[in-house]
Design a protein around this motif. Structure first.
Motif, PDB file in Angstrom:
ATOM      1  N   SER A 586      43.293 -43.715 -79.500  1.00 59.36           N
ATOM      2  CA  SER A 586      42.836 -42.970 -78.408  1.00 59.36           C
ATOM      3  C   SER A 586      43.319 -43.085 -77.016  1.00 59.36           C
ATOM      4  CB  SER A 586      41.376 -43.419 -78.122  1.00 59.36           C
ATOM      5  OG  SER A 586      41.241 -44.813 -77.722  1.00 59.36           O
ATOM      6  N   ALA A 587      43.543 -42.240 -76.323  1.00 52.42           N
ATOM      7  CA  ALA A 587      44.184 -42.124 -75.114  1.00 52.42           C
ATOM      8  C   ALA A 587      43.284 -41.511 -73.976  1.00 52.42           C
ATOM      9  CB  ALA A 587      45.553 -41.379 -75.159  1.00 52.42           C
ATOM     10  N   GLU A 588      42.944 -42.051 -72.984  1.00 50.71           N
ATOM     11  CA  GLU A 588      42.395 -41.564 -71.749  1.00 50.71           C
ATOM     12  C   GLU A 588      42.730 -41.771 -70.309  1.00 50.71           C
ATOM     13  OE1 GLU A 588      37.914 -42.406 -71.762  1.00 50.71           O
ATOM     14  OE2 GLU A 588      37.889 -43.033 -73.778  1.00 50.71           O
ATOM     15  N   VAL A 589      42.874 -40.628 -69.685  1.00 55.55           N
ATOM     16  CA  VAL A 589      43.024 -40.690 -68.278  1.00 55.55           C
ATOM     17  C   VAL A 589      41.938 -40.558 -67.418  1.00 55.55           C
ATOM     18  CG1 VAL A 589      45.314 -39.889 -68.594  1.00 55.55           C
ATOM     19  CG2 VAL A 589      43.923 -38.341 -68.358  1.00 55.55           C
ATOM     20  N   PHE A 590      41.791 -41.226 -66.205  1.00 54.73           N
ATOM     21  CA  PHE A 590      40.764 -40.834 -65.495  1.00 54.73           C
ATOM     22  C   PHE A 590      41.346 -40.954 -63.980  1.00 54.73           C
ATOM     23  CE2 PHE A 590      41.428 -45.298 -65.283  1.00 54.73           C
ATOM     24  CZ  PHE A 590      41.035 -45.923 -64.125  1.00 54.73           C
ATOM     25  N   TYR A 591      40.424 -40.298 -62.913  1.00 53.12           N
ATOM     26  CA  TYR A 591      40.504 -40.230 -61.667  1.00 53.12           C
ATOM     27  C   TYR A 591      39.279 -40.234 -61.030  1.00 53.12           C
ATOM     28  CZ  TYR A 591      42.303 -38.843 -57.252  1.00 53.12           C
ATOM     29  OH  TYR A 591      42.765 -38.830 -55.855  1.00 53.12           O
ATOM     30  N   LYS A 592      39.090 -41.089 -60.077  1.00 56.04           N
ATOM     31  CA  LYS A 592      37.974 -41.607 -59.401  1.00 56.04           C
ATOM     32  C   LYS A 592      38.181 -41.402 -57.976  1.00 56.04           C
ATOM     33  CE  LYS A 592      35.947 -45.691 -60.318  1.00 56.04           C
ATOM     34  NZ  LYS A 592      35.357 -46.570 -60.627  1.00 56.04           N
ATOM     35  N   THR A 593      37.271 -41.001 -57.260  1.00 56.47           N
ATOM     36  CA  THR A 593      37.250 -41.033 -55.967  1.00 56.47           C
ATOM     37  C   THR A 593      35.896 -41.882 -55.333  1.00 56.47           C
ATOM     38  OG1 THR A 593      36.118 -38.827 -55.258  1.00 56.47           O
ATOM     39  CG2 THR A 593      38.561 -38.978 -55.294  1.00 56.47           C
ATOM     40  N   THR A 594      35.835 -42.658 -54.476  1.00 54.03           N
ATOM     41  CA  THR A 594      34.711 -43.212 -53.855  1.00 54.03           C
ATOM     42  C   THR A 594      34.603 -42.965 -52.328  1.00 54.03           C
ATOM     43  OG1 THR A 594      36.008 -45.289 -53.668  1.00 54.03           O
ATOM     44  CG2 THR A 594      34.703 -44.903 -55.473  1.00 54.03           C
ATOM     45  N   GLN A 595      33.266 -42.765 -51.659  1.00 50.85           N
ATOM     46  CA  GLN A 595      33.101 -42.771 -50.456  1.00 50.85           C
ATOM     47  C   GLN A 595      32.279 -43.876 -49.930  1.00 50.85           C
ATOM     48  OE1 GLN A 595      31.516 -38.833 -49.349  1.00 50.85           O
ATOM     49  NE2 GLN A 595      32.049 -38.240 -51.474  1.00 50.85           N
ATOM     50  N   ASN A 596      32.251 -44.410 -48.826  1.00 48.08           N
ATOM     51  CA  ASN A 596      31.665 -45.371 -48.082  1.00 48.08           C
ATOM     52  C   ASN A 596      31.382 -46.702 -48.754  1.00 48.08           C
ATOM     53  OD1 ASN A 596      30.280 -43.370 -46.675  1.00 48.08           O
ATOM     54  ND2 ASN A 596      28.887 -42.874 -48.330  1.00 48.08           N
ATOM     55  N   VAL A 597      32.842 -47.178 -49.285  1.00 49.84           N
ATOM     56  CA  VAL A 597      33.049 -48.490 -49.763  1.00 49.84           C
ATOM     57  C   VAL A 597      33.172 -49.610 -48.426  1.00 49.84           C
ATOM     58  CG1 VAL A 597      34.110 -47.815 -51.988  1.00 49.84           C
ATOM     59  CG2 VAL A 597      35.496 -47.762 -49.891  1.00 49.84           C
ATOM     60  N   SER A 598      32.878 -50.715 -48.610  1.00 47.35           N
ATOM     61  CA  SER A 598      32.764 -51.613 -47.511  1.00 47.35           C
ATOM     62  C   SER A 598      34.019 -52.523 -47.700  1.00 47.35           C
ATOM     63  CB  SER A 598      31.326 -52.205 -47.460  1.00 47.35           C
ATOM     64  OG  SER A 598      31.188 -53.041 -48.529  1.00 47.35           O
ATOM     65  N   ASP A 599      34.244 -53.090 -46.553  1.00 51.49           N
ATOM     66  CA  ASP A 599      35.199 -54.249 -46.397  1.00 51.49           C
ATOM     67  C   ASP A 599      35.076 -54.969 -45.120  1.00 51.49           C
ATOM     68  OD1 ASP A 599      37.077 -56.053 -47.228  1.00 51.49           O
ATOM     69  OD2 ASP A 599      38.705 -54.480 -47.941  1.00 51.49           O
ATOM     70  N   TYR A 600      35.554 -56.150 -45.246  1.00 48.00           N
ATOM     71  CA  TYR A 600      35.142 -57.025 -43.903  1.00 48.00           C
ATOM     72  C   TYR A 600      36.398 -56.970 -42.928  1.00 48.00           C
ATOM     73  CZ  TYR A 600      38.602 -60.214 -46.540  1.00 48.00           C
ATOM     74  OH  TYR A 600      39.804 -60.815 -46.832  1.00 48.00           O
ATOM     75  N   LYS A 601      35.873 -57.109 -41.905  1.00 45.03           N
ATOM     76  CA  LYS A 601      37.094 -57.378 -40.460  1.00 45.03           C
ATOM     77  C   LYS A 601      37.633 -58.691 -40.876  1.00 45.03           C
ATOM     78  CE  LYS A 601      34.273 -54.795 -36.968  1.00 45.03           C
ATOM     79  NZ  LYS A 601      33.535 -55.003 -35.802  1.00 45.03           N
ATOM     80  N   ASP A 602      38.587 -58.628 -40.167  1.00 49.81           N
ATOM     81  CA  ASP A 602      39.648 -59.934 -40.462  1.00 49.81           C
ATOM     82  C   ASP A 602      38.804 -60.964 -39.610  1.00 49.81           C
ATOM     83  OD1 ASP A 602      41.823 -58.516 -41.874  1.00 49.81           O
ATOM     84  OD2 ASP A 602      42.641 -57.965 -39.767  1.00 49.81           O
ATOM     85  N   GLY A 603      38.986 -62.008 -40.084  1.00 51.58           N
ATOM     86  CA  GLY A 603      37.972 -63.282 -39.718  1.00 51.58           C
ATOM     87  C   GLY A 603      36.782 -63.020 -39.401  1.00 51.58           C
TER      88      GLY A 603
END
Length: 804
Positions: A586-603
């Motif tokens: 089997s071989a699968e290709v995928f493409y995914k987009t995400t909105q409103n993902v969170s990450d932290y400020k430096d420090g």
């Protein structure tokens, strides 16, 4: 591509309405599949109509039902470890059949990868789905002899982890909190024991494992990357049975059987308890001697068969972990850690009622109770504290399944979920402690959802699954919500007002459609192409600024400042079977987009932050990849080889410089590993002896190194500018195992087996992280580099398993 994904939901809603129709009436084919020796029903057996490329799976009573067109059909009955049987069924009316399967004794023809029909991967419309039996998982080499469901998933394409000894999975560019992990419908918020060394699932209690990472069915929601659905097996209904295992790390014991003389009521209960501390105490290294690591878990199930149409199930799970880490490495101790003690526990319970209105119309009503609690404690007399947090989850859902006579498999239902988050309570644990009490505000939310899906078999070439889920979430009080100066970045200094929301008062709400679809077109009897799409919404996130999640990391509900994560994923795959289904490619290709993902400020400080929106940034992301897998299902040698190429990027670009990461440019996620190669193989030497091997290779995960450093008051201070622009060394490891089972020619009540395994055979010191510490004692401007290895040596183990 992104505009195309945004337009897909409206198109699929129209398609869903257009195809939700019935065809001409056919005839019903139904019956039961049982063990020919014991007479027990076989749950999960495949009933496959080869000339129509369609089939069903038996339920917990061994029952199956389907509607087929008039005529003669070739039907095959299969299940792992049993001889398959074929029958020609002539349909011109309703036909009922009772099929008895015999346990397999043939050495060369045992299917060991899954319990599916032989060409299920070709004939079904599923894409991005893996189903593994416990027989397969148990044969794989494991760390310290502990059979591990979660670790086995790391051998599948599209799945990775940030490193050894960490909790959670990263699936197709998603964070660990973007995976919905269910144990008999109850969510598991921390899937690991001993800070990620082992999973929480007792192998004696698990029936099967289904892992969705592609076109996720409409009945699942609340996460955007994957769904791991683990089912507890049904108990023995005719006789008492005792089983267990003795290993270096933990012991297991399981008891099951009927309650009373009637076969209507039966029970299953199993537990594990670790004995890790004694191994640590015999180490010659004082730091390892001071480490404490222990856990226990209890899993159980009650099954009450009221009659042929009604069944009641009660499942429960309880686990507790204690952990005190006195060093950063179990193999090469260089850096001492604090004496802080971690503890976390899970308490789950599920009540399920299954009711059959007719043979082809079935209802399931489920109530779920789940509590997750974590605590970190410090025993220091002057600064002693207890920091506790909790996630409380309550859910009521109903599912209805209808199998029509026109080739339709319809499912619809609704669910209501209540969330209560206690993000943190800091409390001094003695009268001498200087710590002041701090109680963070509780978060409350309600999620409502309704769904419907229809799998339509048009002919032997075309199958279409259409699904639609609609979810609604609102955040409610009691809590204070801060307002900020819009001309400045969010911080405690820019708060302009506070609004109080009373208990139950709505603070913020979000809702939207989540369409799903998958399409299968058979090129010929041995190959097919598939397309899948799903849109998902997630209203609960794990907030962390560490690479590996800790038990005390903070969970947060969507609110006025944190919108739900929304993901769109499109998958395309090609599936091919060779040599009479002996090989699968089997071989699968995928493409995914995400909105409103969170990450932290430096420090940023996250743990006890009373205004979390001042430390968290939100952005968008995308991921794409190619997943290749080849399996060998038959013969002495079975197993699979998989390769994944993928990339995952995030973008956080705000209105102010303080609200940007990496200058407002795309940067790799913490878990981005472009190349992953996995191999899992089992060699059946004889009816008693199996040899198995796992090999894994992956490129190193991204890390952030300082771009330069400053000299301030006699100290060198590193300066971090761009995030995740470097990577640690590549990872690779080989594991071996041998299992010696009982003699099949000797039918005794006591059955025992031995498993010998070696983890990290060539003792590679794989880097979990590489970091720098300024050498402020040196006369020159320099910093020292350190490599941290979690398992930097070989780990042999032995386990004895028994049943009676």
């Amino acid at each position: 591509m992104r505009n195309f994904l945004r337009a897909l939901p409206a198109l699929f809603i129209l398609l869903f309405c257009a195809f939700f129709s019935l065809s001409a009436q056919n005839f019903q084919f139904k019956g039961y599949v049982k063990n020919s020796v014991t007479g027990e029903p076989i749950e999960g057996a495949n009933v496959y109509v080869t000339n129509l490329s369609t089939g069903v799976i038996t339920d917990s009573t061994g029952y199956f039902s389907m509607f087929l067109p008039q005529g003669t059909h070739a039907v095959e009955f299969t299940y792992v470890g049993f001889e398959s049987k074929k029958r020609n069924i002539a349909l011109n009316r309703t036909v009922t059949i009772n099929m008895n399967l015999e346990e397999s004794s043939q050495l060369l023809q045992e299917v060991s990868v899954s319990g599916q029909a032989e060409d299920h991967n070709i004939s079904s419309s599923e894409i991005g789905v893996s189903k593994m039996s416990m027989k397969t998982i148990e044969k794989m080499p494991s760390f310290m002899g502990e059979v591990d469901v979660m670790k086995s998933l790391l051998m599948l394409p599209g799945v990775s982890t940030v490193g050894e000894g960490t909790t959670g999975l990263n699936v197709r560019g998603g964070n660990i909190d973007q995976n919905l992990i269910l144990l008999d419908d109850a969510p598991v918020f921390n899937s690991s024991h001993l800070m990620g060394l082992f999973s929480v699932f007792n192998p004696d209690m698990v029936r099967d494992v289904t892992f969705y990472r592609g076109a996720i069915p409409a009945q699942y929601g609340s996460r955007v990357s994957s769904v791991l659905d683990i089912k507890i097996r049904n108990p023995e209904t005719e006789r008492l049975k005792l089983a267990g295992g003795v290993g270096l790390i933990s012991n297991r014991l399981m008891l099951e059987g009927p309650i009373g003389k009637s076969e209507k009521l039966s029970f299953l209960i199993g537990g594990r308890a670790s004995f890790s501390d004694y191994l640590l105490k015999i180490s010659p290294n004082k730091s390892i001697q001071d480490t404490r690591a222990n856990f226990y878990d209890v899993t159980g199930k009650l099954l009450y068969k009221l009659n042929n149409n009604n069944k009641l199930q009660v499942s429960f799970y309880r686990a507790h972990d204690g952990f005190k880490l006195a060093s950063d490495s179990l193999s090469a101790v260089e850096i001492n850690a604090s004496s802080s003690q971690f503890a976390w526990e899970t308490a789950n319970a599920t009540v399920r009622w299954d009711h059959a209105f007719t043979d082809n119309f079935i209802a399931n009503i489920v109530g779920v109770y789940s509590d997750y609690n974590a605590i970190i404690s410090s025993p220091e007399p002057t600064n002693g504290f207890d920091l506790t947090s909790a996630v409380k989850y309550r859910k009521l859902k109903s599912d209805f399944s209808w199998f029509s006579s026109g080739g339709h498999s319809v499912m619809f239902g609704a669910a209501a979920t209540k969330y209560i988050i206690d993000p943190g309570h800091l409390d001094p644990n003695s009268d001498q402690s200087n710590i002041n009490e701090l109680l963070l505000q509780q978060e409350n939310g309600l999620e409502l959802a309704a769904f419907a899906s229809d799998e339509i078999i048009f002919n032997d070439k075309i199958t279409l699954m259409l699904g639609l889920r609609y979810s609604y979430f609102h955040s409610v009080g009691e809590r204070n919500v801060y307002s900020y100066d819009p001309t400045q970045p969010y911080s405690l200094k820019t708060i302009t007002d506070t609004t109080f929301f009373s208990k139950g008062e709505k603070i913020a709400s979000y809702h939207g459609a989540e369409p799903r679809f998958s399409f299968k077109y058979s090129l010929n009897p041995s190959s097919s192409v598939k397309i899948g799409y799903n849109k998902m919404r997630q209203y609960l996130q794990l907030v962390s600024n560490t690479t590996a999640a800790l038990p005390i990391d903070r969970w947060q509900l969507s609110n006025s400042y944190s919108k739900p994560i929304i993901a769109d994923q499109l998958s395309v795959g090609y599936f091919k079977n060779l040599n009479s289904n002996e090989y699968e490619v089997s071989a699968e290709v995928f493409y995914k987009t995400t909105q409103n993902v969170s990450d932290y400020k430096d420090g940023a400080e996250l743990l006890l932050n009373q205004a979390l929106e001042t430390a968290i940034l939100h952005g968008s992301g995308y991921a794409y990849g190619l997943e290749f897998q080849t399996k060998k299902n038959l013969g002495r040698l079975t197993g699979w080889l998989s390769y994944t190429y993928s990339q995952a990027r995030q973008l956080v670009k705000g209105d102010f410089d303080e609200e940007e990461i990496s200058g407002g440019e795309y940067y790799p996620t913490n878990f981005n590993k472009p190349h992953i190669l996995n191999m899992s193989a089992t060699w059946k030497e004889s009816a008693r002896v199996n040899f198995s091997a796992n090999f894994t290779y992956s490129t190193g995960r991204p890390v952030t190194y300082p771009d330069d450093k400053y000299y301030v008051y006699g100290l060198f201070i590193p300066n971090y500018v761009s995030r995740n622009q470097y990577k640690i060394p590549d990872y690779h490891r080989l594991d071996l195992a041998m299992t010696v089972g009982p003699d099949p020619a000797k039918q005794t009540k006591w059955q025992g087996s031995w498993t010998f395994s070696i983890y990290n055979v060539y003792a590679r010191k794989n880097a979990y992280s590489v970091f720098f510490k300024p050498n402020n004692q040196a006369a020159v401007n320099q910093a020292n580099a350190y490599k941290l290895s979690i398992f930097g040596t070989i780990f042999p183990s032995i386990t004895y398993n028994f049943s009676f």
